[in-house]
Scaffold this active site. Structure first.
Site, short mmCIF file in Angstrom:
data_model
loop_
_atom_site.label_atom_id
_atom_site.label_comp_id
_atom_site.label_asym_id
_atom_site.label_seq_id
_atom_site.Cartn_x
_atom_site.Cartn_y
_atom_site.Cartn_z
N ASN A 159 40.82 35.68 35.20
CA ASN A 159 41.15 35.44 36.61
C ASN A 159 41.02 33.95 36.91
OD1 ASN A 159 41.90 37.88 37.84
ND2 ASN A 159 39.78 38.56 37.93
N VAL A 188 34.80 44.03 27.46
CA VAL A 188 35.41 45.34 27.72
C VAL A 188 36.94 45.24 27.80
CG1 VAL A 188 35.56 47.14 29.48
CG2 VAL A 188 33.36 46.18 28.89
N LYS A 216 48.26 37.20 40.74
CA LYS A 216 47.02 37.97 40.53
C LYS A 216 45.99 37.63 41.60
CE LYS A 216 44.10 40.80 38.94
NZ LYS A 216 42.77 40.41 38.71
N SER A 228 45.41 43.44 35.56
CA SER A 228 44.64 44.27 36.48
C SER A 228 44.57 45.71 35.99
CB SER A 228 45.28 44.26 37.87
OG SER A 228 44.56 45.12 38.73
N HIS A 241 46.96 39.53 44.60
CA HIS A 241 46.61 40.94 44.33
C HIS A 241 45.14 41.17 44.71
CE1 HIS A 241 44.61 43.89 41.71
NE2 HIS A 241 45.76 44.57 41.66
N ASN A 242 44.29 40.25 44.28
CA ASN A 242 42.86 40.42 44.54
C ASN A 242 42.53 40.25 46.02
OD1 ASN A 242 42.78 40.67 41.78
ND2 ASN A 242 40.91 39.49 41.56
N GLY A 283 41.17 47.08 35.19
CA GLY A 283 39.85 47.34 34.61
C GLY A 283 39.95 47.91 33.21
N LEU A 333 36.05 39.45 23.22
CA LEU A 333 36.09 40.90 23.00
C LEU A 333 35.12 41.64 23.93
CD1 LEU A 333 36.38 40.95 19.10
CD2 LEU A 333 38.18 41.29 20.80
N GLU A 349 43.35 43.46 47.37
CA GLU A 349 42.29 44.37 46.89
C GLU A 349 41.05 44.26 47.79
OE1 GLU A 349 41.33 44.14 42.55
OE2 GLU A 349 39.30 43.69 43.21
C1 6PG Z 1 41.53 43.92 38.73
C2 6PG Z 1 40.40 43.30 39.52
C3 6PG Z 1 39.53 42.41 38.71
C4 6PG Z 1 38.50 41.67 39.55
C5 6PG Z 1 37.42 42.55 40.01
C6 6PG Z 1 36.18 41.81 40.50
O1 6PG Z 1 42.64 43.73 39.16
O2 6PG Z 1 41.28 44.59 37.72
O3 6PG Z 1 40.97 42.54 40.55
O4 6PG Z 1 40.34 41.48 38.06
O5 6PG Z 1 37.98 40.65 38.79
O6 6PG Z 1 37.88 43.43 40.97
O7 6PG Z 1 36.40 41.07 41.64
P1 6PG Z 1 35.16 40.67 42.57
O8 6PG Z 1 33.94 40.58 41.70
O9 6PG Z 1 35.52 39.35 43.15
O10 6PG Z 1 35.03 41.76 43.58
#
Ligand code: 6PG
Length: 497
Positions: free
Chosen positions: A104, A15, A211, A130, A214-215, A132, A13, A218
């Site tokens: 992740n 965030v 995923k 994904s 995706h990162n 946040g 639990l 990102e």
């Molecule tokens: C998401 C993000 C998330 C990821 C953070 C931190 O899609 O919400 O990808 O899952 O964990 O962005 O990533 P780093 O700490 O490696 O920058």
């Protein structure tokens, strides 16, 4: 709460877990959470007052109060913690129950766990999430993979909580819904006009694989934006409110995306302690949890170039060499050039350069997914991946609709840059990208992501690369042999003779 049969139980639990449960409860599902820290359970109950959500005092209670066959979702840190939780949870489950890991996790860990769970007749989904905190609460992008029967069981819950986007809006058009959806729209049921940012992606660990990529994207986009920021601030002398305005304007056009939107907001934020702009008092050492690095490692393993992501990971590493960089800043002389034109004149070039570079970054990510789909037999539908990335996630952007469209029309598309619309989007901006990279080099501003993205583009459009020389060198010193352009077979030459 009198309910004894909950639709889903969630372990972890933090965030993300708390917000995802509240999101499920908002959609009418009865859900229960558990965390080894009882304070987190209490916080959930407090925030969920009046909703069908509660917390369990231990795992056994959670398991005993779920509808059977059970569905348990894990949102705990990736790695050993997942195995530890499974070690405690699984003996309490029954055949046919479902476990979803939404951390992740590395896809190879997910593959291993799926095998272990299958031996116990327990369904195991690896589901990337994904977006946040806000995404978890109001609509994340969800990337599930694993046994189809397991997915179908939780599909109504996942479809209800995932982000909704207006379908069919192209990047050149005004895109409402995808990024600016009012909360009421996010909570409304999917209609013909709205598509949901979740879909069954396939078997095995493909959800966590998607995923991970995706990162990687990102990381690439964030490094590109950091370079754009460096050029704007250090190169052109723009201040934070000016940069906020520039990003706000870009967000109104074809660059409309989550990362552009939040970057504008970041430039507006002042520090309560010093009164300065907050971004200026944040240390430049960028941390990482590893998913970007995994993407690059995997890209090397599958022999798929991911130059932008590699540059992004390397620059985070370089940012960590703080002391050495400080020494370097005192001893290593660089360029002393200044931009000779009006800074404002640079802006359209920079906007176009980022646009081209971001499309090429998505291209590399999708190329990796395509290769992985073949290597691991995932059978991924890339149009679907682009669709579920249209809303909720960190890399959501208007251009993903063009990408979705390209893969939908041409499922066998070898590379996104061979789609005429996307090719045009890049080629008409390539001069800007070249100009921006040249300017950065003249100014001594490091732009490895912009430059390597351009190099990938130039490499991709080269019918002949200079790698024939590498082949000759390999054969010279190691008799590694080479192939000829005019005759089949392998050849070796006595180069010194
Ligand atoms: C998401 C993000 C998330 C990821 C953070 C931190 O899609 O919400 O990808 O899952 O964990 O962005 O990533 P780093 O700490 O490696 O920058």
């Amino acid at each position: 709460m009198a309910l004894t049969h909950f639709d889903l139980g969630l372990v972890g639990l933090g965030v993300m877990g708390r917000n995802l449960l509240l999101n499920m409860a908002d959609h009418g599902f009865a859900v229960m959470g558990y965390d080894k820290d009882p304070a987190k359970g209490k916080a959930l109950e407090l925030e969920g007052t009046g909703k069908k959500v509660t917390s369990a005092i231990d795992l056994a209670t959670l398991v005993s109060r779920l509808k059977t066959p059970r569905a348990v979702l894990l949102l705990v840190p990736a790695g050993k913690v997942v195995d530890a939780v499974l070690g405690e949870l699984v003996p309490q489950l029954s055949r046919g129950d479902l476990v979803i890991d939404s951390g992740n996790s590395h896809f190879k860990d997910t593959e291993r766990r799926q095998k272990e769970m299958a031996e116990k007749d327990i369904f195991f989904l690896g589901m990337g999430i994904s977006g946040g905190e806000a995404g978890a609460r109001h609509g994340p992008s969800l990337m599930p993979g694993g046994p189809r029967a397991g997915y179908d069981r939780v599909r109504p819950i996942l479809e209800a909580v995932a982000a909704k986007v207006e379908s069919g809006a192209r990047s050149a058009e005004r895109v409402e819904g995808a990024l600016r959806a009012p909360r009421s729209a996010l909570l409304s049921p999917p209609s013909a006009l709205h598509s949901t940012c979740v879909a069954y992606l396939g078997h095995g660990a493909c959800g966590h694989y998607v995923k991970m990529v995706h990162n990687g994207i990102e990381y690439g986009l964030m490094q590109l934006l950091a370079e754009v920021y460096d050029l704007l601030q250090r190169g052109m002398g723009f201040c934070c409110p000016e940069m906020a305005e520039i990003f706000e304007q870009w967000d109104q056009g074809e660059l409309h995306s989550f990362l552009i939107e939040i970057t504008a907001k970041i430039f507006r934020k002042t520090d309560t302690k010093t009164g300065k702009f907050l971004v200026d008092v944040i240390s430049d050492v960028a941390r990482q949890k590893g998913t970007g690095k995994w993407t690059s490692q995997e890209a090397f393993d599958l022999q798929v170039p991911f130059l932008t992501g590699d540059a992004a990971v390397s620059m985070r590493d370089l940012s960590g060499q703080e002391e050495a960089r400080h020494a370097g800043s005192r001893t290593l002389l660089g360029a002393h050039n200044t931009f000779s034109n009006e800074p404002e004149a640079f802006l359209p070039h920079l906007e176009a350069a980022y646009h081209a570079a971001s499309v090429i970054t998505y291209d590399q990510g999708f190329a990796l997914l395509q290769a992985a789909s073949k290597t691991y037999g995932y059978d991924l539908d890339l149009a679907t991946v682009a669709r579920i990335w249209r809303g909720g996630c960190i890399i959501r952007a208007a251009v993903l609709e063009d990408i979705r469209h390209a893969f939908e029309l041409q499922p066998g598309l070898v590379n996104l840059m061979l789609d005429s619309r996307l090719a045009q989007a890049i080629t008409k901006r390539q001069r800007d990208l070249r100009f921006v990279v040249r300017t950065a080099i003249d100014l001594g501003i490091p732009v490895p992501a912009l430059a390597s993205t351009l190099a990938y583009f130039d490499g991709f459009r080269a019918a002949r690369l200079p790698t024939n020389l590498i082949q000759a060198q390999r054969d010279f010193f190691g008799a590694h042999t080479y192939e000829r352009i005019d005759e089949p077979g392998t050849f070796h030459t006595e180069w010194d003779a």
